[in-house]
Scaffold this active site. Structure first.
Site, PDB file in Angstrom:
ATOM      1  N   ALA A  68     -16.857 -45.754  30.826  1.00 54.85           N
ATOM      2  CA  ALA A  68     -18.108 -46.481  30.603  1.00 54.85           C
ATOM      3  C   ALA A  68     -18.024 -47.256  29.299  1.00 54.85           C
ATOM      4  O   ALA A  68     -17.282 -46.883  28.385  1.00 54.85           O
ATOM      5  CB  ALA A  68     -19.292 -45.511  30.567  1.00 54.85           C
ATOM      6  N   ASP A  69     -18.789 -48.326  29.239  1.00 55.25           N
ATOM      7  CA  ASP A  69     -18.878 -49.100  28.007  1.00 55.25           C
ATOM      8  C   ASP A  69     -20.258 -49.738  27.932  1.00 55.25           C
ATOM      9  O   ASP A  69     -20.829 -50.117  28.958  1.00 55.25           O
ATOM     10  CB  ASP A  69     -17.810 -50.186  27.943  1.00 55.25           C
ATOM     11  CG  ASP A  69     -17.680 -50.740  26.542  1.00 55.25           C
ATOM     12  OD1 ASP A  69     -17.107 -50.031  25.686  1.00 55.25           O
ATOM     13  OD2 ASP A  69     -18.184 -51.846  26.281  1.00 55.25           O
ATOM     14  N   THR A  70     -20.783 -49.827  26.719  1.00 60.08           N
ATOM     15  CA  THR A  70     -22.111 -50.389  26.493  1.00 60.08           C
ATOM     16  C   THR A  70     -22.039 -51.463  25.419  1.00 60.08           C
ATOM     17  O   THR A  70     -21.391 -51.262  24.386  1.00 60.08           O
ATOM     18  CB  THR A  70     -23.103 -49.288  26.050  1.00 60.08           C
ATOM     19  OG1 THR A  70     -23.155 -48.271  27.057  1.00 60.08           O
ATOM     20  CG2 THR A  70     -24.498 -49.846  25.817  1.00 60.08           C
TER      21      THR A  70
END
Length: 191
Positions: A68-70
């Site tokens: 995941a990446d934000t």
């Protein structure tokens, strides 16, 4: 049985998976987060999530790997994690009294299938005083967070309005993730 592996050292992502009852292990991805030439923030977060998951999946091909990446964006400017307190203050001043977007991309990799998706959430901040910003930056909370704030921590007092998935802003759109895991024959809703 295939295990679920979270390719992240984020304590927030770990906590969200635990809250949802998703059984998992952690193997932190050592991928250098580099943003190339992409057409949109959604492309960026899905690509980075896929890079992280792929790096861990190389040595764990019998399991399901989550990456995941934000990122936070404001007027086409990407606001990642601040490199220092001055940059954190600058980001918070930029977001003060305005609406910005938070994008979280997720990649799920198994031997036979790869799924990527993203969630976009709009967050509006109250007008912040210099004293509020300085006190928050001094707490060091914003230093490891995209956009220089944690919506689940002290940064929550800056939020006037949110449109979209709160948990995506925290770092993992857990409701959507649980639904996507069903494609991999993982159903935690009956556990």
């Amino acid at each position: 049985m295939r295990k679920i592996i979270l390719a992240s050292g984020s304590p927030r992502r770990k906590e969200l998976l635990e809250l949802a009852g998703v059984p998992f292990e952690i193997i932190v991805s050592e991928v250098e987060e580099t943003i190339g030439a992409y057409s949109s923030p959604s492309d960026i977060v899905m690509s980075l999530a896929l890079q992280k998951a792929s790096a861990v999946a190389e040595n764990n091909s019998d399991h399901i790997v989550l990456g995941a990446d934000t990122i936070v964006t404001y007027e086409s400017r990407i606001l990642g994690k601040p490199s220092n307190k001055a940059e954190a203050k600058e980001m918070l001043q930029l977001l003060s009294g305005k609406t910005h977007e938070v994008y979280t991309g997720v990649a799920i990799i198994a031997k036979d299938k790869t799924v990527t998706f993203y969630e976009r959430t709009e967050v509006t901040f109250w007008e912040l005083t210099e004293e509020e910003i300085d006190a928050y930056v001094a707490s060091k909370e914003p230093l490891d967070k995209a956009g220089s704030y944690g919506i689940q921590g002290k940064g929550s007092i800056f939020v006037q309005h949110i449109q979209g998935d709160y948990y995506s802003v925290v770092g993992l759109p857990i409701s959507r993730l649980v639904r996507e895991l069903k494609q991999f024959n993982i159903d935690v809703t009956h556990a």
